[in-house]
Design an enzyme around this catalytic site. Structure first.
Site, PDB file in Angstrom:
ATOM      1  N   TYR A  12       0.803  -1.215   0.000  1.00 25.83           N
ATOM      2  CA  TYR A  12       0.000   0.000   0.000  1.00 25.83           C
ATOM      3  C   TYR A  12       0.841   1.273   0.000  1.00 25.83           C
ATOM      4  O   TYR A  12       0.474   2.279  -0.567  1.00 25.83           O
ATOM      5  CB  TYR A  12      -0.943  -0.005   1.210  1.00 25.83           C
ATOM      6  CG  TYR A  12      -0.218  -0.015   2.533  1.00 25.83           C
ATOM      7  CD1 TYR A  12       0.181   1.171   3.128  1.00 25.83           C
ATOM      8  CD2 TYR A  12       0.084  -1.209   3.186  1.00 25.83           C
ATOM      9  CE1 TYR A  12       0.860   1.169   4.325  1.00 25.83           C
ATOM     10  CE2 TYR A  12       0.764  -1.219   4.389  1.00 25.83           C
ATOM     11  CZ  TYR A  12       1.140  -0.024   4.949  1.00 25.83           C
ATOM     12  OH  TYR A  12       1.824  -0.022   6.131  1.00 25.83           O
ATOM     13  N   LEU A  34       6.277 -10.033  -0.129  1.00 26.82           N
ATOM     14  CA  LEU A  34       4.962  -9.939   0.525  1.00 26.82           C
ATOM     15  C   LEU A  34       5.029 -10.097   2.041  1.00 26.82           C
ATOM     16  O   LEU A  34       4.035 -10.438   2.673  1.00 26.82           O
ATOM     17  CB  LEU A  34       3.965 -10.959  -0.070  1.00 26.82           C
ATOM     18  CG  LEU A  34       3.627 -10.787  -1.552  1.00 26.82           C
ATOM     19  CD1 LEU A  34       2.636 -11.856  -2.013  1.00 26.82           C
ATOM     20  CD2 LEU A  34       3.040  -9.410  -1.835  1.00 26.82           C
ATOM     21  N   SER A  37       3.193  -6.929   2.975  1.00 30.49           N
ATOM     22  CA  SER A  37       2.096  -6.467   2.130  1.00 30.49           C
ATOM     23  C   SER A  37       1.273  -7.644   1.629  1.00 30.49           C
ATOM     24  O   SER A  37       1.547  -8.784   1.956  1.00 30.49           O
ATOM     25  CB  SER A  37       2.652  -5.669   0.954  1.00 30.49           C
ATOM     26  OG  SER A  37       3.674  -6.396   0.335  1.00 30.49           O
ATOM     27  N   ASP A  69      12.376 -12.578  -3.358  1.00 31.63           N
ATOM     28  CA  ASP A  69      13.123 -12.054  -2.226  1.00 31.63           C
ATOM     29  C   ASP A  69      14.513 -11.648  -2.706  1.00 31.63           C
ATOM     30  O   ASP A  69      15.168 -12.415  -3.419  1.00 31.63           O
ATOM     31  CB  ASP A  69      13.225 -13.166  -1.168  1.00 31.63           C
ATOM     32  CG  ASP A  69      13.624 -12.622   0.180  1.00 31.63           C
ATOM     33  OD1 ASP A  69      14.672 -11.946   0.248  1.00 31.63           O
ATOM     34  OD2 ASP A  69      12.893 -12.875   1.153  1.00 31.63           O
ATOM     35  N   PHE A  91      13.284   0.505  -3.223  1.00 33.84           N
ATOM     36  CA  PHE A  91      12.593   1.075  -2.068  1.00 33.84           C
ATOM     37  C   PHE A  91      13.092   0.489  -0.755  1.00 33.84           C
ATOM     38  O   PHE A  91      13.883  -0.446  -0.723  1.00 33.84           O
ATOM     39  CB  PHE A  91      11.086   0.837  -2.201  1.00 33.84           C
ATOM     40  CG  PHE A  91      10.437   1.735  -3.205  1.00 33.84           C
ATOM     41  CD1 PHE A  91      10.616   3.102  -3.146  1.00 33.84           C
ATOM     42  CD2 PHE A  91       9.650   1.219  -4.216  1.00 33.84           C
ATOM     43  CE1 PHE A  91      10.019   3.943  -4.067  1.00 33.84           C
ATOM     44  CE2 PHE A  91       9.042   2.044  -5.144  1.00 33.84           C
ATOM     45  CZ  PHE A  91       9.228   3.407  -5.073  1.00 33.84           C
ATOM     46  N   SER A 135      17.942   7.632   3.709  1.00 35.64           N
ATOM     47  CA  SER A 135      17.235   8.134   4.880  1.00 35.64           C
ATOM     48  C   SER A 135      18.041   9.208   5.605  1.00 35.64           C
ATOM     49  O   SER A 135      19.276   9.245   5.527  1.00 35.64           O
ATOM     50  CB  SER A 135      16.996   6.945   5.809  1.00 35.64           C
ATOM     51  OG  SER A 135      16.794   7.356   7.118  1.00 35.64           O
ATOM     52  N   TYR A 160      19.462   0.079  11.393  1.00 38.58           N
ATOM     53  CA  TYR A 160      18.724   0.569  10.221  1.00 38.58           C
ATOM     54  C   TYR A 160      19.521   1.678   9.525  1.00 38.58           C
ATOM     55  O   TYR A 160      19.771   1.629   8.317  1.00 38.58           O
ATOM     56  CB  TYR A 160      17.347   1.088  10.672  1.00 38.58           C
ATOM     57  CG  TYR A 160      16.609   1.869   9.611  1.00 38.58           C
ATOM     58  CD1 TYR A 160      15.928   1.218   8.596  1.00 38.58           C
ATOM     59  CD2 TYR A 160      16.584   3.271   9.635  1.00 38.58           C
ATOM     60  CE1 TYR A 160      15.254   1.929   7.615  1.00 38.58           C
ATOM     61  CE2 TYR A 160      15.915   3.991   8.663  1.00 38.58           C
ATOM     62  CZ  TYR A 160      15.248   3.313   7.654  1.00 38.58           C
ATOM     63  OH  TYR A 160      14.588   4.036   6.692  1.00 38.58           O
ATOM     64  N   LYS A 164      21.581   1.904   5.717  1.00 36.41           N
ATOM     65  CA  LYS A 164      21.400   2.969   4.706  1.00 36.41           C
ATOM     66  C   LYS A 164      22.757   3.607   4.375  1.00 36.41           C
ATOM     67  O   LYS A 164      23.062   3.881   3.216  1.00 36.41           O
ATOM     68  CB  LYS A 164      20.441   4.047   5.232  1.00 36.41           C
ATOM     69  CG  LYS A 164      19.043   3.555   5.487  1.00 36.41           C
ATOM     70  CD  LYS A 164      18.271   3.383   4.201  1.00 36.41           C
ATOM     71  CE  LYS A 164      16.889   2.820   4.438  1.00 36.41           C
ATOM     72  NZ  LYS A 164      16.114   2.568   3.242  1.00 36.41           N
ATOM     73  N   PHE A 188      13.304  12.237   4.863  1.00 35.46           N
ATOM     74  CA  PHE A 188      13.188  12.550   6.283  1.00 35.46           C
ATOM     75  C   PHE A 188      12.012  11.707   6.822  1.00 35.46           C
ATOM     76  O   PHE A 188      12.054  10.506   6.670  1.00 35.46           O
ATOM     77  CB  PHE A 188      13.183  14.067   6.503  1.00 35.46           C
ATOM     78  CG  PHE A 188      14.631  14.553   6.513  1.00 35.46           C
ATOM     79  CD1 PHE A 188      15.411  14.462   5.360  1.00 35.46           C
ATOM     80  CD2 PHE A 188      15.256  14.949   7.677  1.00 35.46           C
ATOM     81  CE1 PHE A 188      16.772  14.779   5.365  1.00 35.46           C
ATOM     82  CE2 PHE A 188      16.617  15.280   7.703  1.00 35.46           C
ATOM     83  CZ  PHE A 188      17.363  15.185   6.543  1.00 35.46           C
ATOM     84  N   ASN A 189      10.988  12.244   7.427  1.00 34.37           N
ATOM     85  CA  ASN A 189       9.990  11.336   8.029  1.00 34.37           C
ATOM     86  C   ASN A 189       8.715  11.234   7.184  1.00 34.37           C
ATOM     87  O   ASN A 189       7.846  12.106   7.284  1.00 34.37           O
ATOM     88  CB  ASN A 189       9.658  11.799   9.449  1.00 34.37           C
ATOM     89  CG  ASN A 189      10.784  11.517  10.407  1.00 34.37           C
ATOM     90  OD1 ASN A 189      11.912  11.981  10.192  1.00 34.37           O
ATOM     91  ND2 ASN A 189      10.521  10.730  11.421  1.00 34.37           N
ATOM     92  N   SER A 226       2.995   7.479  24.429  1.00 32.10           N
ATOM     93  CA  SER A 226       4.165   7.777  25.266  1.00 32.10           C
ATOM     94  C   SER A 226       5.046   8.753  24.501  1.00 32.10           C
ATOM     95  O   SER A 226       5.437   8.472  23.363  1.00 32.10           O
ATOM     96  CB  SER A 226       4.969   6.505  25.543  1.00 32.10           C
ATOM     97  OG  SER A 226       4.219   5.618  26.319  1.00 32.10           O
TER      98      SER A 226
HETATM   99  N1  UDP Z   1       8.037   9.352  19.325  1.00 31.44           N
HETATM  100  C1  UDP Z   1       7.337   9.427  20.522  1.00 31.44           C
HETATM  101  N2  UDP Z   1       6.466   8.416  20.801  1.00 31.44           N
HETATM  102  C2  UDP Z   1       6.241   7.356  19.967  1.00 31.44           C
HETATM  103  C3  UDP Z   1       6.966   7.297  18.747  1.00 31.44           C
HETATM  104  C4  UDP Z   1       7.854   8.303  18.462  1.00 31.44           C
HETATM  105  O1  UDP Z   1       7.506  10.356  21.303  1.00 31.44           O
HETATM  106  O2  UDP Z   1       5.446   6.454  20.295  1.00 31.44           O
HETATM  107  C5  UDP Z   1       8.971  10.440  18.967  1.00 31.44           C
HETATM  108  C6  UDP Z   1      10.405  10.009  18.758  1.00 31.44           C
HETATM  109  O3  UDP Z   1      11.108  10.025  19.996  1.00 31.44           O
HETATM  110  C7  UDP Z   1      10.914  11.047  17.745  1.00 31.44           C
HETATM  111  C8  UDP Z   1       9.672  11.363  16.917  1.00 31.44           C
HETATM  112  O4  UDP Z   1       8.554  10.966  17.710  1.00 31.44           O
HETATM  113  O5  UDP Z   1      11.313  12.222  18.411  1.00 31.44           O
HETATM  114  C9  UDP Z   1       9.632  10.605  15.593  1.00 31.44           C
HETATM  115  O6  UDP Z   1       9.821   9.231  15.853  1.00 31.44           O
HETATM  116  P1  UDP Z   1       9.663   8.122  14.709  1.00 31.44           P
HETATM  117  O7  UDP Z   1       9.965   6.795  15.324  1.00 31.44           O
HETATM  118  O8  UDP Z   1       8.340   8.264  14.040  1.00 31.44           O
HETATM  119  O9  UDP Z   1      10.761   8.522  13.634  1.00 31.44           O
HETATM  120  P2  UDP Z   1      12.375   8.512  13.757  1.00 31.44           P
HETATM  121  O10 UDP Z   1      12.759   8.597  15.186  1.00 31.44           O
HETATM  122  O11 UDP Z   1      12.807   7.265  13.107  1.00 31.44           O
HETATM  123  O12 UDP Z   1      12.804   9.741  13.024  1.00 31.44           O
END
Ligand code: UDP
Length: 347
Positions: A12, A34, A37, A69, A91, A135, A160, A164, A188-189, A226
């Site tokens: 997706y 898969l 997915s 794979d 990807f 990334s 991870y 990369k 980025f994110n 959290s």
């Molecule tokens: N984060 C958070 N609670 C969660 C998941 C993530 O506070 O349950 C925070 C994390 O500490 C970071 C931001 O959200 O500051 C993005 O986290 P994510 O895991 O989405 O991306 P990454 O850290 O890989 O950039």
């Protein structure tokens, strides 16, 4: 008509991208084991593409799916011997930083060994064009954002990010010594929700990433979020990230492809940041979500995650100039689209 291979195409997430590429008259081959997915997504893509301008017959001719794979060279051999592939869009496989700390070998094998197998088979079949999903995690955590492509990389904090970083370096060597033409897109994110509300991210298990987790709390499936640390040196003490919308991400891939095709120089190796210039903190994400859902989002502050860095956002100047695409979607739109997707899924 040019032929593209989309590897580790995770259902997706990239459906929208596959449709966009089909609309641009590419022949698209999807390759996936898969694990993340479902084969039904291939049928959904066919349906979406056929209902746009393309028509059923052309979609049937232009889209192929291979279950395989990257760790099995024979699976790759089959695809390359049955098709003449111009460019590979390589990807991401699993994208969870936390999970990579628990299963480092799985990440090295899937990402690094998988890429080695892929590039070896590419070399054998004289296919040397590759666009790789890299990334922001490649940047050295001691550096201060906004990160440009010249910012120091390395000293990764998790397997991870290390995979990369290693793959980027392997591809750089292959560009220098084996005539590969490479674009590393440093995401980025990403937020994986399409504006149609039809495609989005809603993992069955407990999500690792922030926005899918927030969405589960908003939908009442999880009780509270959290927040990992509120004592960082950021605007409000919580972690800051640069969130990008999947629709912008798909456009950047298309632009990267056009850049690769139009650039006639023999040598091509580019690292390109995909971001928005803007960082958003966890608390800001909570506030934006509360505005969109019209309710408060239960959350509590807990300890930092060991691998987290305080802040990561970038200068996407190079993407804007070289790829002619600037992020159009804001983080609020990304949250809105995610919420829309979750609600449509439930109804
Ligand atoms: N984060 C958070 N609670 C969660 C998941 C993530 O506070 O349950 C925070 C994390 O500490 C970071 C931001 O959200 O500051 C993005 O986290 P994510 O895991 O989405 O991306 P990454 O850290 O890989 O950039």
């Amino acid at each position: 008509m040019k032929t593209l291979l989309l590897t580790w195409w995770t259902g997706y997430i990239w459906s929208h991208n596959a449709v966009l590429l089909l609309e641009q008259w590419y022949q698209v081959i999807l390759f996936d084991n898969l694990s993340n997915s479902d084969k039904s997504t291939v049928e959904n893509i066919k349906e979406i593409a056929a209902s746009s301008l393309l028509g059923k017959e052309r979609v049937e001719r232009s889209l192929k799916f291979y279950e395989g794979d990257l760790r099995n060279t024979s699976d790759l051999e089959k695809v390359f011997s049955e098709n003449t592939i111009d460019t590979v869009i390589h990807f991401a496989w699993a994208k969870a930083v936390g999970e990579s700390c628990e299963k480092p070998f799985e990440y090295y094998e899937n990402n690094v060994v998988g890429t080695l197998n892929l590039t070896k088979v590419m070399e054998k079949h004289n296919c040397k064009n590759i666009i790789f999903s890299s990334s922001a995690t490649v940047y050295d955590p001691s550096q201060t954002p906004p990160f440009s492509e010249e910012t120091k990389t390395g000293n990764t904090t998790n397997p991870y990010g290390t995979t990369k970083f290693l793959i980027e370096n392997i591809l750089r060597d292959l560009a220098t010594h084996a005539d590969f033409r490479v674009i590393n897109l440093r995401y980025f994110n990403p937020v994986w929700a399409h504006e149609s509300g039809l495609i989005g991210e809603d993992p069955n298990d407990i999500p690792n990433n922030l926005l899918p987790f927030i969405m589960k709390v908003a939908a009442g499936e999880l009780t509270e979020l959290s927040v990992f640390g509120n004592d960082y040196d950021t605007v409000d003490g919580t972690g800051v990230r640069d969130y990008i919308h999947v629709v912008d991400l798909a456009q950047w891939h298309l632009s990267a492809l056009k850049h690769l095709e139009s650039n006639t120089t023999h040598l091509l190796y580019e690292n390109i940041n995909l971001g928005t210039w803007a960082g958003t903190s966890v608390m800001e994400m909570i506030t934006f979500t509360e505005e969109i859902i019209g309710a408060s989002l239960p959350h509590k502050i807990v300890a930092r995650r060991p691998w987290d860095i305080a802040s990561a956002y970038c200068s996407p100047d190079k993407a804007e100039k070289l790829l002619w695409w600037k992020a159009e979607k804001s983080v609020k739109q990304a949250i809105d689209d995610s919420w829309n997707f979750i609600q449509q899924k439930k109804s």
